[in-house]
Design an enzyme around this catalytic site. Structure first.
Site, PDB file in Angstrom:
ATOM      1  N   ARG A  16       0.930  10.062  13.829  1.00 58.58           N
ATOM      2  CA  ARG A  16       2.020   9.378  13.133  1.00 58.58           C
ATOM      3  C   ARG A  16       2.827   8.587  14.135  1.00 58.58           C
ATOM      4  O   ARG A  16       2.649   8.690  15.336  1.00 58.58           O
ATOM      5  CB  ARG A  16       2.920  10.400  12.421  1.00 58.58           C
ATOM      6  CG  ARG A  16       2.380  10.827  11.066  1.00 58.58           C
ATOM      7  CD  ARG A  16       3.507  11.279  10.170  1.00 58.58           C
ATOM      8  NE  ARG A  16       4.535  10.245  10.018  1.00 58.58           N
ATOM      9  CZ  ARG A  16       5.776  10.492   9.614  1.00 58.58           C
ATOM     10  NH1 ARG A  16       6.152  11.723   9.336  1.00 58.58           N
ATOM     11  NH2 ARG A  16       6.642   9.505   9.504  1.00 58.58           N
ATOM     12  N   ARG A  53      -7.594   8.506   4.015  1.00 60.59           N
ATOM     13  CA  ARG A  53      -8.652   7.549   3.670  1.00 60.59           C
ATOM     14  C   ARG A  53      -9.422   7.136   4.928  1.00 60.59           C
ATOM     15  O   ARG A  53     -10.663   7.139   4.947  1.00 60.59           O
ATOM     16  CB  ARG A  53      -8.043   6.308   3.008  1.00 60.59           C
ATOM     17  CG  ARG A  53      -9.035   5.155   2.817  1.00 60.59           C
ATOM     18  CD  ARG A  53      -8.324   3.869   2.433  1.00 60.59           C
ATOM     19  NE  ARG A  53      -7.363   3.448   3.444  1.00 60.59           N
ATOM     20  CZ  ARG A  53      -7.680   2.742   4.533  1.00 60.59           C
ATOM     21  NH1 ARG A  53      -8.933   2.403   4.756  1.00 60.59           N
ATOM     22  NH2 ARG A  53      -6.755   2.397   5.400  1.00 60.59           N
ATOM     23  N   ARG A  54      -8.693   6.775   5.983  1.00 61.44           N
ATOM     24  CA  ARG A  54      -9.372   6.369   7.221  1.00 61.44           C
ATOM     25  C   ARG A  54     -10.139   7.536   7.825  1.00 61.44           C
ATOM     26  O   ARG A  54     -11.272   7.384   8.291  1.00 61.44           O
ATOM     27  CB  ARG A  54      -8.356   5.820   8.225  1.00 61.44           C
ATOM     28  CG  ARG A  54      -7.755   4.479   7.815  1.00 61.44           C
ATOM     29  CD  ARG A  54      -6.739   3.989   8.832  1.00 61.44           C
ATOM     30  NE  ARG A  54      -6.160   2.717   8.422  1.00 61.44           N
ATOM     31  CZ  ARG A  54      -4.867   2.441   8.444  1.00 61.44           C
ATOM     32  NH1 ARG A  54      -3.997   3.347   8.862  1.00 61.44           N
ATOM     33  NH2 ARG A  54      -4.423   1.253   8.055  1.00 61.44           N
ATOM     34  N   LYS A  79       0.822  -1.218   0.000  1.00 57.54           N
ATOM     35  CA  LYS A  79       0.000   0.000   0.000  1.00 57.54           C
ATOM     36  C   LYS A  79       0.850   1.260   0.000  1.00 57.54           C
ATOM     37  O   LYS A  79       0.373   2.339  -0.354  1.00 57.54           O
ATOM     38  CB  LYS A  79      -0.964   0.009   1.185  1.00 57.54           C
ATOM     39  CG  LYS A  79      -0.336   0.168   2.545  1.00 57.54           C
ATOM     40  CD  LYS A  79      -1.387   0.118   3.650  1.00 57.54           C
ATOM     41  CE  LYS A  79      -0.786   0.235   5.032  1.00 57.54           C
ATOM     42  NZ  LYS A  79      -0.179   1.560   5.280  1.00 57.54           N
ATOM     43  N   ASP A  80       2.131   1.151   0.397  1.00 61.53           N
ATOM     44  CA  ASP A  80       3.025   2.310   0.403  1.00 61.53           C
ATOM     45  C   ASP A  80       3.704   2.539  -0.941  1.00 61.53           C
ATOM     46  O   ASP A  80       4.332   3.583  -1.146  1.00 61.53           O
ATOM     47  CB  ASP A  80       4.124   2.125   1.454  1.00 61.53           C
ATOM     48  CG  ASP A  80       3.592   2.153   2.879  1.00 61.53           C
ATOM     49  OD1 ASP A  80       2.443   2.585   3.068  1.00 61.53           O
ATOM     50  OD2 ASP A  80       4.334   1.740   3.787  1.00 61.53           O
ATOM     51  N   ARG A  96       1.766   4.486  18.385  1.00 61.58           N
ATOM     52  CA  ARG A  96       0.329   4.726  18.214  1.00 61.58           C
ATOM     53  C   ARG A  96      -0.502   4.018  19.280  1.00 61.58           C
ATOM     54  O   ARG A  96      -1.454   4.591  19.821  1.00 61.58           O
ATOM     55  CB  ARG A  96      -0.096   4.316  16.806  1.00 61.58           C
ATOM     56  CG  ARG A  96       0.347   5.307  15.746  1.00 61.58           C
ATOM     57  CD  ARG A  96      -0.058   4.888  14.362  1.00 61.58           C
ATOM     58  NE  ARG A  96       0.845   3.884  13.811  1.00 61.58           N
ATOM     59  CZ  ARG A  96       0.632   3.243  12.670  1.00 61.58           C
ATOM     60  NH1 ARG A  96      -0.458   3.485  11.967  1.00 61.58           N
ATOM     61  NH2 ARG A  96       1.515   2.366  12.232  1.00 61.58           N
ATOM     62  N   CYS A 100      -1.190   7.344  -2.992  1.00 58.38           N
ATOM     63  CA  CYS A 100      -1.478   6.404  -1.913  1.00 58.38           C
ATOM     64  C   CYS A 100      -1.967   7.103  -0.649  1.00 58.38           C
ATOM     65  O   CYS A 100      -2.338   6.435   0.317  1.00 58.38           O
ATOM     66  CB  CYS A 100      -0.260   5.529  -1.620  1.00 58.38           C
ATOM     67  SG  CYS A 100       1.306   6.396  -1.566  1.00 58.38           S
TER      68      CYS A 100
END
Length: 330
Positions: free
Chosen positions: A143, A125-126, A77-78, A149, A236
């Protein structure tokens, strides 16, 4: 000896070690070589300002091109969708869980979080899909690596965080998830849960060694998702979710692809799905992207609400149940 370039984070090292172990099982000697990326050096600037998650890729690609490493492992995805002339993706191994995971205080699920609860994520997106749910949550930029996190929740700074289930699984921490989010509620990023193993362009020997790790179904699914993203001309970090699955058709397997495009603030979204041939995943990705663009996806991504779609749009309805969305963490 194969020199495998990896970022220094625990997740990156775990993913790279997973690939290295499988190559060793095939009889290859593999050495991990640490490569520091701009995204690792700057842990405070939002990724969108740094250039998206592609900032984690450029240093690894440079190490490949310069001959300092022979292969590199990325979270797919990156990986930018634009081709890179100096490298080639020699393998896309079997995909891990593609879903997003919620880690919340007191074991709460997304629907149980009260209005005003703070939810951390660094993903546009989230953020957009969380806002679109209309739950009254306060979505906060976040981040850092997985440990950083998760500590935001355990130390009470945030009520919850959303991150990829695949990362938690690979780190052996999936039990910390309080809910695995149904893709009908939140579609993952294109390629989420999959790895990409890149080699230097023209290095046929390393490419041949790595090719044994390729999984045909995973490559088909992620190709459809990433072609859709490329056709939308969305990076992305764009508010685009997509998920493809190989499903049983009436006569043979089919490739099912669904996608969502949202406004950055989540006030409007567009969802469409189509089914195609697993042997030509790129064609399916392009078809669905064209359908989304015809229905106003470009306006959505820039924050404008598109015109209402015609009721006769030739889309495949989203299913009411999802075979990959039935598992929930304890």
């Amino acid at each position: 000896m194969l020199r495998l370039g990896t970022r220094r984070s625990a997740l990156a090292t775990t993913q790279s070690s997973w690939v290295a172990d499988r190559l060793r099982a095939l009889g290859h000697d593999v050495e991990l070589v640490e490569v520091t990326t701009e995204g690792d050096r700057d842990r405070t600037t939002p990724l969108a300002r740094l250039g998206g998650t592609g900032v984690f890729v450029s240093a690894l690609r440079a190490a490949l091109a310069e001959g300092r490493v022979d292969l590199a492992v990325h979270s797919l995805k990156d990986l930018p969708t634009a081709p890179d002339e100096s490298t080639t993706v020699a393998a896309v191994p079997t995909r891990e869980d593609p879903r997003d995971a919620l880690v919340a205080r007191d074991g709460l699920t997304l629907g149980e979080l009260p209005a005003g609860a703070t939810v951390g994520t660094g993903s546009p997106r989230r953020r957009a899909q969380l806002e679109a749910l209309g739950l009254g949550l306060v979505v906060t930029p976040l981040r850092g690596n997985v440990d950083t996190r998760l500590r935001q929740v355990s130390q009470g700074r945030l009520d919850a965080v959303v991150l990829a289930a695949a990362g938690l699984r690979r780190l052996g921490r999936i039990d910390e998830a309080t809910e695995l989010l149904d893709p009908l509620q939140m579609l993952p990023a294109p390629g989420q849960g999959a790895l990409a193993v890149e080699v230097r362009a023209g290095d046929a020997a390393t490419a041949a060694a790595v090719a044994a790790l390729d999984d045909a179904d995973t490559r088909a699914c992620t190709t459809a998702e990433r072609v859709l993203l490329a056709e939308l001309e969305a990076g992305c970090s764009a508010p685009v979710g997509a998920l493809a699955e190989v499903v049983e058709g009436l006569e043979s397997p089919e490739l099912s692809l669904r996608a969502v495009v949202t406004t950055p603030d989540g006030t409007a979204d567009l969802r469409r799905s189509l089914v195609g041939d697993p042997g030509d995943p790129g064609a399916l990705g392009r078809r669905l992207a064209r359908l989304l663009l015809d229905d106003g996806a470009a306006d959505l991504m820039t924050g404008a609400e598109p015109p209402a779609a015609s009721p006769t749009d030739p889309t495949t309805p989203l299913p009411t149940t999802d075979p990959i969305a039935t598992e929930h963490a304890p």
